[in-house]
Design a protein around this motif. Structure first.
Motif, mmCIF file in Angstrom:
data_model
loop_
_atom_site.group_PDB
_atom_site.id
_atom_site.type_symbol
_atom_site.label_atom_id
_atom_site.label_comp_id
_atom_site.label_asym_id
_atom_site.label_seq_id
_atom_site.Cartn_x
_atom_site.Cartn_y
_atom_site.Cartn_z
ATOM 1 N N ASN A 281 0.837 -1.198 0.000
ATOM 2 C CA ASN A 281 0.000 0.000 0.000
ATOM 3 C C ASN A 281 0.873 1.249 0.000
ATOM 4 O O ASN A 281 1.565 1.530 0.978
ATOM 5 N N MET A 282 0.835 1.993 -1.079
ATOM 6 C CA MET A 282 1.680 3.171 -1.210
ATOM 7 C C MET A 282 1.316 4.279 -0.227
ATOM 8 O O MET A 282 2.114 5.188 0.001
ATOM 9 N N ARG A 283 0.139 4.219 0.365
ATOM 10 C CA ARG A 283 -0.300 5.254 1.290
ATOM 11 C C ARG A 283 0.027 4.930 2.746
ATOM 12 O O ARG A 283 -0.233 5.726 3.637
ATOM 13 N N ASP A 284 0.573 3.763 2.978
ATOM 14 C CA ASP A 284 0.998 3.394 4.326
ATOM 15 C C ASP A 284 2.499 3.646 4.446
ATOM 16 O O ASP A 284 3.278 3.241 3.571
ATOM 17 N N GLY A 285 2.910 4.303 5.522
ATOM 18 C CA GLY A 285 4.304 4.688 5.666
ATOM 19 C C GLY A 285 5.272 3.521 5.632
ATOM 20 O O GLY A 285 6.319 3.593 4.982
ATOM 21 N N ARG A 286 4.942 2.439 6.307
ATOM 22 C CA ARG A 286 5.852 1.293 6.341
ATOM 23 C C ARG A 286 5.947 0.625 4.978
ATOM 24 O O ARG A 286 7.040 0.259 4.527
ATOM 25 N N ASP A 287 4.809 0.457 4.319
ATOM 26 C CA ASP A 287 4.848 -0.132 2.983
ATOM 27 C C ASP A 287 5.552 0.787 1.997
ATOM 28 O O ASP A 287 6.320 0.334 1.144
ATOM 29 N N ALA A 288 5.285 2.088 2.095
ATOM 30 C CA ALA A 288 5.908 3.039 1.167
ATOM 31 C C ALA A 288 7.426 3.004 1.276
ATOM 32 O O ALA A 288 8.136 3.120 0.273
ATOM 33 N N ALA A 289 7.939 2.827 2.499
ATOM 34 C CA ALA A 289 9.392 2.748 2.675
ATOM 35 C C ALA A 289 9.973 1.568 1.914
ATOM 36 O O ALA A 289 11.088 1.638 1.378
ATOM 37 N N ARG A 290 9.225 0.490 1.842
ATOM 38 C CA ARG A 290 9.695 -0.678 1.083
ATOM 39 C C ARG A 290 9.550 -0.450 -0.418
ATOM 40 O O ARG A 290 10.469 -0.722 -1.196
ATOM 41 N N LEU A 291 8.396 0.024 -0.822
ATOM 42 C CA LEU A 291 8.127 0.182 -2.250
ATOM 43 C C LEU A 291 9.086 1.167 -2.908
ATOM 44 O O LEU A 291 9.377 1.059 -4.111
ATOM 45 N N THR A 292 9.596 2.129 -2.159
ATOM 46 C CA THR A 292 10.514 3.114 -2.709
ATOM 47 C C THR A 292 11.973 2.700 -2.588
ATOM 48 O O THR A 292 12.869 3.457 -2.958
ATOM 49 N N SER A 293 12.222 1.504 -2.086
ATOM 50 C CA SER A 293 13.593 0.990 -1.947
ATOM 51 C C SER A 293 13.949 0.117 -3.146
ATOM 52 O O SER A 293 13.244 -0.845 -3.450
ATOM 53 N N GLY A 294 15.046 0.451 -3.803
ATOM 54 C CA GLY A 294 15.494 -0.374 -4.918
ATOM 55 C C GLY A 294 15.822 -1.790 -4.495
ATOM 56 O O GLY A 294 15.541 -2.748 -5.216
ATOM 57 N N ASP A 295 16.421 -1.942 -3.312
ATOM 58 C CA ASP A 295 16.736 -3.284 -2.815
ATOM 59 C C ASP A 295 15.457 -4.109 -2.627
ATOM 60 O O ASP A 295 15.402 -5.288 -2.977
ATOM 61 N N TRP A 296 14.428 -3.473 -2.065
ATOM 62 C CA TRP A 296 13.192 -4.220 -1.839
ATOM 63 C C TRP A 296 12.496 -4.534 -3.161
ATOM 64 O O TRP A 296 11.918 -5.615 -3.311
ATOM 65 N N ARG A 297 12.554 -3.630 -4.124
ATOM 66 C CA ARG A 297 11.934 -3.918 -5.427
ATOM 67 C C ARG A 297 12.612 -5.111 -6.096
ATOM 68 O O ARG A 297 11.961 -5.890 -6.791
ATOM 69 N N GLN A 298 13.910 -5.257 -5.856
ATOM 70 C CA GLN A 298 14.589 -6.441 -6.379
ATOM 71 C C GLN A 298 14.072 -7.701 -5.689
ATOM 72 O O GLN A 298 13.880 -8.737 -6.331
#
Length: 319
Positions: A281-298
């Motif tokens: 969920n892009m609107r949740d702070g914890r999820d957004a931190a992951r979604l905006t991380s290149g490492d996590w997207r990998q």
């Protein structure tokens, strides 16, 4: 809106020379040099003794045996870790996967075009939408395209033929949801996955995979693919959660990570096994931190790849 590139990772601090032992004097270079020479002589004598006793050992054989084998990459290892690594890649040659990056970065400049209605079988719906974004302005369309590129690389290493519904501004907007389904159908894909991120309320977090309902209405008939799509979705749920550490949605799916819908044209009009995934969920702070991380997207791409590969190898079983 300003946005700091999350892919920039600060360099790691240098390792202390003698951690936990401050004040210990360094050895003189000359002493270290003598130790190295002695070690080399002992190693050469051991090699000569072994070569003399093994007829198959020669200069060429010794070079091969002494070479450091590259570590097996999890990016190329199949789901379930059968240990074959790249050797297993050929087993998926001939398989076709269509990756559908949700939305399109160009949609924001073509709002009139994407607002037109298209037939999705059960009813008519907008051609496409702009998608959501984080509070800091990181667009879902950027996220989905980035994960799609990473996923394509991982699947191609397994020998899979990969097709994207759109890529790098082509087309400039869309495609419409009905066309996205037709692209997978025309490719006779063994699996199709549409990548998304949700825009729910803060506090709602986690991922979920959307399965097609058994729809039979107008141009839509998902009955032949419903069971296979569930197998695909179930395989992705397990591997995505394991690899990324992202929890199953706490607001949809009852904790299973699976949701069934009949109002999505990309699923309704598909004639090949297909699922959507809302990676977080892009609107949740914890999820957004992951979604905006290149490492996590990998990691997200890796989890998707392992689930898809598991499905293609017939290892997945329905719940």
């Amino acid at each position: 809106m300003s946005y700091t590139d999350p892919d920039l990772v600060p360099p790691r601090p240098g390792r202390p020379e003698h951690p936990g032992r401050p004040g210990r004097p360094r050895r003189r270079p000359a002493v270290a040099g003598v130790a190295l020479v002695c070690g080399a002589l002992l190693g050469w004598l051991a090699y000569e003794t072994t070569a003399a006793s093994d007829p198959a050992s020669g200069p060429g054989a010794a070079h091969t045996a002494g070479a450091t084998a590259p570590a097996a990459s999890s990016a190329s290892a199949p789901a379930g870790g059968d240990g074959k690594g790249a050797a297993a890649a050929g087993s998926l040659k001939g398989k076709v996967v269509v990756i559908d990056p949700g939305h399109n970065p160009g949609n924001v400049r073509h709002t009139a075009e994407i607002a037109r209605q298209v037939d999705i079988g059960t009813h008519r719906k907008e051609c496409d939408t702009t998608g959501t974004a984080t509070d800091a302005g990181y667009a879902e369309a950027r996220f989905t395209l980035d994960v799609a590129h990473r996923l394509r690389t991982l699947l191609e290493r397994q020998g899979v033929t990969v097709k994207l519904t759109h890529d790098d501004g082509s087309p400039a907007w869309g495609p419409c949801v009905d066309e996205r389904a037709r692209i997978g159908n025309a490719a006779h894909a063994d699996a199709a996955v549409s990548i998304h991120a949700d825009g729910s309320a803060p506090g709602n977090r986690g991922f979920h995979v959307i399965l097609p309902a058994a729809v039979h209405s107008g141009a839509a008939d998902t009955r032949p693919i419903a069971a296979a799509s569930k197998k695909l979705g179930t395989a992705i749920v397990g591997d995505f959660a394991r690899v990324t550490g992202e929890p199953a949605s706490n607001y949809l799916g009852g904790g299973t990570g699976l949701v069934t819908r009949e109002d999505l044209g990309g699923l309704n009009l598909s004639t090949v096994p297909k699922v959507f995934i809302e990676c977080g969920n892009m609107r949740d702070g914890r999820d957004a931190a992951r979604l905006t991380s290149g490492d996590w997207r990998q990691q997200a791409a890796q989890g998707l790849s392992e689930g898809i590969v598991s499905f293609l190898r017939g290892q997945a079983t329905p719940r």
